[in-house]
Design a protein around this motif. Structure first.
Motif, PDB file in Angstrom:
ATOM      1  N   LEU A 122     -76.205 -28.136  25.913  1.00  0.00           N
ATOM      2  CA  LEU A 122     -77.478 -28.123  26.643  1.00  0.00           C
ATOM      3  C   LEU A 122     -77.822 -29.506  27.186  1.00  0.00           C
ATOM      4  CD1 LEU A 122     -80.116 -26.738  27.521  1.00  0.00           C
ATOM      5  CD2 LEU A 122     -81.037 -27.245  25.243  1.00  0.00           C
ATOM      6  N   LEU A 152     -73.757 -26.617  20.461  1.00  0.00           N
ATOM      7  CA  LEU A 152     -74.607 -25.976  21.470  1.00  0.00           C
ATOM      8  C   LEU A 152     -75.658 -26.945  22.001  1.00  0.00           C
ATOM      9  CD1 LEU A 152     -75.084 -22.453  19.821  1.00  0.00           C
ATOM     10  CD2 LEU A 152     -73.605 -23.047  21.749  1.00  0.00           C
ATOM     11  N   LEU A 153     -76.169 -27.821  21.128  1.00  0.00           N
ATOM     12  CA  LEU A 153     -77.127 -28.841  21.565  1.00  0.00           C
ATOM     13  C   LEU A 153     -76.447 -29.811  22.528  1.00  0.00           C
ATOM     14  CD1 LEU A 153     -79.950 -30.098  21.301  1.00  0.00           C
ATOM     15  CD2 LEU A 153     -79.098 -31.417  19.351  1.00  0.00           C
ATOM     16  N   PHE A 193     -75.592 -30.418  30.099  1.00  0.00           N
ATOM     17  CA  PHE A 193     -76.006 -29.742  31.327  1.00  0.00           C
ATOM     18  C   PHE A 193     -77.182 -30.482  31.973  1.00  0.00           C
ATOM     19  CE2 PHE A 193     -79.103 -26.713  33.143  1.00  0.00           C
ATOM     20  CZ  PHE A 193     -78.385 -26.278  34.236  1.00  0.00           C
ATOM     21  N   LEU A 194     -78.202 -30.797  31.176  1.00  0.00           N
ATOM     22  CA  LEU A 194     -79.395 -31.475  31.707  1.00  0.00           C
ATOM     23  C   LEU A 194     -79.060 -32.871  32.220  1.00  0.00           C
ATOM     24  CD1 LEU A 194     -81.996 -30.421  28.970  1.00  0.00           C
ATOM     25  CD2 LEU A 194     -81.740 -29.473  31.277  1.00  0.00           C
ATOM     26  N   SER A 241     -66.631 -25.346  26.772  1.00  0.00           N
ATOM     27  CA  SER A 241     -66.653 -26.778  27.102  1.00  0.00           C
ATOM     28  C   SER A 241     -65.284 -27.317  27.476  1.00  0.00           C
ATOM     29  CB  SER A 241     -67.224 -27.578  25.926  1.00  0.00           C
ATOM     30  OG  SER A 241     -66.506 -27.299  24.744  1.00  0.00           O
TER      31      SER A 241
END
Length: 422
Positions: free
Chosen positions: A16, A12-13, A19-20, A269
């Motif tokens: 994130l 999950l990290l 995405f950034l 993903s």
């Protein structure tokens, strides 16, 4: 005392951060560093490398797990019962998904008022769709070794089921071969566990590439289409899946949802139902589903259960029809429902296969295939969500069928995970 981050947390990290990083990379001008070094270099190696490693395990894992599951059933009648219940769930929920999508598309009109000329760019190339007769005949492999090599999932499943049934009927004399397949199954699962250690890096690469290449203009123009598709998926997950689970198991769905986050990280993903098979089998075991059921329903669902894709198709067909100013009648709606439901049987659980299914549905109601070009820009984003819905359906079906067969350990399902003391 530091708390160790779990693999799910790391995935999950990676999601994130990807995405950034992807959003930030999108703002940079094209050049050698961005295009060659990052997008087509580091990120491609991380993302495509991880996806290729997962895909490498899909065929052997599905093949041996289906053989083990079928061979261990003992009673052929039980195989028939489980198969019948599973097919009824998969095809029934897919039909409901298409009906929901058509209802939302008719009421909310995603394509109304949009200018087609500003949205179509380039030529769209879609794989050739197959007729229902061809799909049925294509299930039987003429060369099973070639089918395994080419990853023809329906043919692999057919040959695996036939092998498992034959081992079952042979009985004691086939025990040595059963032991070999059991060992092969454990070996495949261990290999998958090793590959999953690299999942956070693969997820980072895949998500970064997606958000660095999808144009913000396309997202803004097609925002209404995306939101209606997502609304359809939310309704399907909460009302259909949640309702059926409560109706047939009388259990809380929370234990399943807590475990499913691991599967969702993979499906979101990779956008591949097949890639989720190893993780789905793992969490079904943790939730108390017997090997007999999970080894049959999960691989089968990854190939024929496409509820999320069916929702996308229903909304997409109406979106394209509205863009072209074509009115679809009740007969067209029925045709869409039947075609989309049956088409789900003949498509593999790999990224982008929904476009091939959509071409079949568009052809069935006389809409131009060029209309697919309108939604290609946001296809990868929607693919993430719809694959997650597809796989959630596989898992829910597995829990319901196993409970009906008294193959679900309810004590294990409702048990809370033990906290590790450092």
């Amino acid at each position: 005392m530091k708390k160790k981050i779990t693999l799910t947390g790391k995935i999950l990290l990676g999601l994130l951060l990807g995405f950034l990083f992807g959003i930030a990379l999108k703002q940079l001008p094209s050049g050698y560093i961005k295009d060659t070094v990052l997008l087509n270099g580091v990120l491609k190696i991380l993302g495509s490398g991880f996806t290729s490693a997962i895909k490498m395990m899909v065929v052997p894992l599905v093949f041996v797990s289906l053989i083990c599951g079928t061979a261990s059933m003992g009673d052929i009648k039980k195989l028939g019962r489980i198969g019948g219940k599973t097919m009824l769930f998969y095809l029934g929920t897919t039909a409901i998904a298409v009906i929901t999508a058509l209802f939302l598309g008719s009421i909310l009109k995603p394509g109304a008022g949009l200018d087609m000329s500003n949205m179509v760019s380039g030529e769209v190339t879609i794989g050739e769709s197959k007729s229902l007769v061809d799909i049925i005949l294509n299930i039987i492999p003429s060369n099973p070794i070639q089918s395994l090599a080419n990853g023809e999932m329906l043919q692999v499943i057919f040959f695996a089921l036939l092998t498992g049934i034959a081992l079952n009927l042979v009985g004691k004399n086939a025990e040595p071969i059963k032991v070999i397949f059991e060992s092969a199954n454990e070996l495949c699962m261990k290999m998958v566990n090793i590959i999953m250690l690299f999942a956070p890096y693969g997820v980072f690469g895949l998500v970064s590439s997606t958000f660095a290449t999808v144009g913000s203009d396309a997202i803004i123009v097609l925002l209404k289409y995306i939101l209606i598709v997502l609304l359809g998926m939310i309704i399907h997950v909460t009302v259909v899946y949640g309702g059926l689970f409560k109706l047939f198991t009388k259990q809380s769905i929370k234990p399943f949802l807590n475990k499913f986050t691991r599967v969702a990280a993979v499906t979101f993903s990779t956008a591949s139902s097949n890639a989720s098979v190893p993780v789905s089998l793992e969490i079904m075991e943790e939730l108390g589903v017997g090997k007999t059921t999970r080894s049959f329903t999960i691989p089968m669902g990854a190939t024929i259960n496409m509820d999320g894709t069916a929702i996308m198709q229903g909304v997409a067909v109406l979106f394209i029809a509205q863009i072209y100013g074509v009115d679809l009648g009740i007969n067209d709606m029925i045709t869409i429902i039947l075609t989309a439901t049956l088409a789900s049987i003949g498509t593999a659980g790999v990224p982008g296969v929904g476009m091939i299914m959509l071409s079949m549905v568009l052809t069935s109601v006389g809409l131009p295939l060029e209309g697919i070009g309108l939604i290609m820009g946001v296809e990868r984003i929607i693919d993430m969500f719809r694959t997650t819905v597809n796989v959630m359906g596989d898992n829910i079906a597995t829990l319901i069928v196993s409970n009906s067969e008294n193959d679900l350990n309810l004590d294990l399902y409702n048990s809370k995970p033990l906290k590790k003391v450092a």
